[in-house]
Design a protein around this motif. Structure first.
Motif, PDB file in Angstrom:
ATOM      1  N   ASN A   1       0.798  -1.232   0.000  1.00  0.00           N
ATOM      2  CA  ASN A   1       0.000   0.000   0.000  1.00  0.00           C
ATOM      3  C   ASN A   1       0.826   1.276   0.000  1.00  0.00           C
ATOM      4  O   ASN A   1       0.270   2.367   0.095  1.00  0.00           O
ATOM      5  CB  ASN A   1      -0.918   0.026   1.230  1.00  0.00           C
ATOM      6  CG  ASN A   1      -1.947  -1.074   1.215  1.00  0.00           C
ATOM      7  OD1 ASN A   1      -2.410  -1.490   0.156  1.00  0.00           O
ATOM      8  ND2 ASN A   1      -2.317  -1.554   2.396  1.00  0.00           N
TER       9      ASN A   1
ATOM     10  N   LYS B   1      -0.149   4.327  -2.158  1.00  0.00           N
ATOM     11  CA  LYS B   1      -1.366   4.998  -1.706  1.00  0.00           C
ATOM     12  C   LYS B   1      -1.119   5.759  -0.406  1.00  0.00           C
ATOM     13  O   LYS B   1      -1.681   6.852  -0.185  1.00  0.00           O
ATOM     14  CB  LYS B   1      -2.493   3.978  -1.535  1.00  0.00           C
ATOM     15  CG  LYS B   1      -3.019   3.426  -2.865  1.00  0.00           C
ATOM     16  CD  LYS B   1      -4.203   2.514  -2.658  1.00  0.00           C
ATOM     17  CE  LYS B   1      -4.773   2.055  -3.998  1.00  0.00           C
ATOM     18  NZ  LYS B   1      -5.381   3.163  -4.758  1.00  0.00           N
TER      19      LYS B   1
ATOM     20  N   TRP C   1       0.397   8.964  -1.326  1.00  0.00           N
ATOM     21  CA  TRP C   1      -0.615   9.888  -1.858  1.00  0.00           C
ATOM     22  C   TRP C   1      -1.312  10.606  -0.704  1.00  0.00           C
ATOM     23  O   TRP C   1      -1.597  11.808  -0.784  1.00  0.00           O
ATOM     24  CB  TRP C   1      -1.627   9.107  -2.689  1.00  0.00           C
ATOM     25  CG  TRP C   1      -2.538   9.957  -3.519  1.00  0.00           C
ATOM     26  CD1 TRP C   1      -2.388  10.302  -4.829  1.00  0.00           C
ATOM     27  CD2 TRP C   1      -3.787  10.562  -3.086  1.00  0.00           C
ATOM     28  NE1 TRP C   1      -3.446  11.084  -5.249  1.00  0.00           N
ATOM     29  CE2 TRP C   1      -4.313  11.264  -4.197  1.00  0.00           C
ATOM     30  CE3 TRP C   1      -4.484  10.578  -1.890  1.00  0.00           C
ATOM     31  CZ2 TRP C   1      -5.513  11.965  -4.142  1.00  0.00           C
ATOM     32  CZ3 TRP C   1      -5.680  11.298  -1.816  1.00  0.00           C
ATOM     33  CH2 TRP C   1      -6.178  11.973  -2.930  1.00  0.00           C
TER      34      TRP C   1
ATOM     35  N   THR D   1      -8.669   8.119   1.616  1.00  0.00           N
ATOM     36  CA  THR D   1      -8.607   6.661   1.401  1.00  0.00           C
ATOM     37  C   THR D   1      -9.530   6.201   0.274  1.00  0.00           C
ATOM     38  O   THR D   1      -9.626   5.003   0.011  1.00  0.00           O
ATOM     39  CB  THR D   1      -8.991   5.915   2.691  1.00  0.00           C
ATOM     40  OG1 THR D   1     -10.325   6.308   3.080  1.00  0.00           O
ATOM     41  CG2 THR D   1      -8.023   6.222   3.812  1.00  0.00           C
TER      42      THR D   1
ATOM     43  N   ASN E   1      -7.615   8.511  -4.513  1.00  0.00           N
ATOM     44  CA  ASN E   1      -6.241   8.119  -4.182  1.00  0.00           C
ATOM     45  C   ASN E   1      -5.722   7.146  -5.241  1.00  0.00           C
ATOM     46  O   ASN E   1      -6.040   5.958  -5.230  1.00  0.00           O
ATOM     47  CB  ASN E   1      -6.189   7.481  -2.795  1.00  0.00           C
ATOM     48  CG  ASN E   1      -4.777   7.218  -2.317  1.00  0.00           C
ATOM     49  OD1 ASN E   1      -3.853   7.056  -3.120  1.00  0.00           O
ATOM     50  ND2 ASN E   1      -4.593   7.155  -1.011  1.00  0.00           N
ATOM     51  N   THR E   2      -4.892   7.655  -6.149  1.00  0.00           N
ATOM     52  CA  THR E   2      -4.317   6.837  -7.231  1.00  0.00           C
ATOM     53  C   THR E   2      -2.881   6.422  -6.960  1.00  0.00           C
ATOM     54  O   THR E   2      -2.279   5.698  -7.748  1.00  0.00           O
ATOM     55  CB  THR E   2      -4.375   7.610  -8.556  1.00  0.00           C
ATOM     56  OG1 THR E   2      -3.719   8.875  -8.389  1.00  0.00           O
ATOM     57  CG2 THR E   2      -5.813   7.847  -8.987  1.00  0.00           C
ATOM     58  N   GLY E   3      -2.330   6.879  -5.842  1.00  0.00           N
ATOM     59  CA  GLY E   3      -0.978   6.462  -5.472  1.00  0.00           C
ATOM     60  C   GLY E   3       0.112   7.363  -6.030  1.00  0.00           C
ATOM     61  O   GLY E   3      -0.030   7.944  -7.113  1.00  0.00           O
TER      62      GLY E   3
END
Length: 409
Positions: free
Chosen positions: A114, A117, A120, A196, A200-202
């Protein structure tokens, strides 16, 4: 017997000293660079801005306080950090060492899958964005806060979103915080859902800004463009300065004079020297800036012996790096030196062929690779020589002892 044993002890001592010197000799000339530190950032965590105590919807009974901590580095700079291991205690007495994401200390942690993300969240949460900017962004999505977003609400929502990705924890949607008003709880939950959610595309791990000029020092002749000096950087060039004689310019391959805005990663720079220039030299320098801090990971220095909660930097700041290069040139027309002032030929240049009858003169012996190895300040020749002499002396003393034993027998 006393004399014999004395000789034996003397011989053994001499031999021992010789071995010690011969063994230590290679260490004296060891490259000191190999013992240098890696230069990784180090710091200690301090108190910060505490916010609300959070409620998770499942898992162990754990209601930690969301807090934005201060991390003071050894160079005195301070970073804002969040925690990324909710079930591990914070250790303010342990040094925190910067590590790449791949070195996160818990191999089974959700952090690994993760982390983009999570990064981000850091770039879009607080304090990377101020409260007004967050409000404006969520207003585009028809999300409104009660009596504006407070600092405590923003810290709580951002830290909770970090824990969501680093530890697979979710806020309890019915009771996200243990204290505070219903409006506080609603604001925390609204920002948490945004950080979250689908937006949130990272963001991948960001490299530290770097700047390098391929040729540090280059020589040429007047009337030419000396170079190229190739620029490689992960930042943005913010400054180009030079210390060059009048008429000498920094240009591209076609002779166009370059300004700061013209230089970027991959640019090739030249020092353009007019043909009527005298022998001379000059330098130029570049500066580049880039974001450094957000997403940097810090892990306890002694984590294997005593676990300490890892930290991740939450605030983006610009940092500047610099690099410089030099050029040297000779006049286009070179006057041959007279015999009285001529310089002896170098090791790599053959002497001129004499026009008169051959003469007998000592030959010039080239010095191969002269100056290619750094002088460490300690020579191995002296201890090796002393060791060899001591070894010989010890051997002689032992032989004398044996001869005396034979004579006594």
């Amino acid at each position: 017997m006393h004399g014999k044993s004395g000789l034996m002890r003397g011989g053994a001592a001499v031999l021992g000293a010789a071995v010690a010197l011969l063994t230590a000799a290679p260490l004296a000339s060891a490259d000191p660079v190999s013992a240098m530190s890696t230069g990784e950032a180090k710091g200690r965590v301090e108190g910060g801005d505490a916010a609300f105590q959070v409620n998770f919807d499942r898992g162990p009974v754990n209601t930690p306080v969301a807090e934005l901590f201060n991390l003071t580095l050894s160079d005195g700079s301070k970073l804002k950090v969040y925690c990324v291991q909710v079930d591990v205690d914070l250790d303010k007495q342990q040094d925190m060492i910067e590590r790449p994401w791949d070195k996160f200390p818990d191999a089974a942690s959700p952090f690994h899958k993760n982390r983009d993300k999570l990064n981000w969240v850091l770039h879009h949460g607080y304090p990377a964005n101020d409260l007004a900017a967050i409000e404006a962004e969520l207003a585009k999505k028809d999300v409104k806060f009660h009596d504006k977003l407070s600092k405590a609400e923003a810290i709580t929502a951002t830290q909770a979103a970090v824990w969501h990705f680093s530890d697979d924890r979710n806020l309890n949607p019915e009771h996200p915080i243990r204290s505070g008003s219903a409006d506080d709880a609603a604001d925390v939950l609204a920002l948490y859902k945004y950080l979250t959610g689908d937006a949130n595309t990272g963001i991948g791990e960001q490299p530290k800004p770097t700047l390098n000029i391929s040729a540090k020092a280059t020589e040429g002749k007047a009337g030419t463009r000396i170079g190229p000096f190739t620029v490689t950087t992960t930042g943005d060039i913010t400054e180009l300065t030079s210390k060059l004689p009048e008429g000498v310019k920094i240009t591209d391959a076609d002779g166009k004079e370059l300004k700061t805005a013209d230089v970027k990663d991959g640019s090739e720079l030249y020092v353009d020297v007019p043909k009527d220039s005298k022998d001379g030299n000059g330098t130029f320098a570049l500066k580049a800036s880039g974001h450094l801090d957000t997403g940097r990971l810090f892990v306890g220095e002694n984590y294997e012996k005593k676990k300490a909660q890892s930290l991740i930097v939450a605030q983006s700041e610009k940092t500047t790096v610099s690099a410089n290069a030099a050029a040297k040139w000779t006049a286009g027309t070179v006057t041959p030196p007279t015999s009285e002032t001529s310089t002896p030929p170098s090791a790599t240049t053959a002497p001129p062929t004499p026009s008169g009858p051959p003469t007998t003169a000592p030959s010039v012996v080239p010095q191969a690779e002269q100056g290619s190895l750094p002088y460490t300040g300690v020579s191995a020749i002296l201890p090796i020589s002393i060791g060899a002499l001591l070894l010989i002396g010890g051997t002689v003393m032992l032989l004398l002892v044996r001869r005396r034993r034979k004579s006594a027998a």
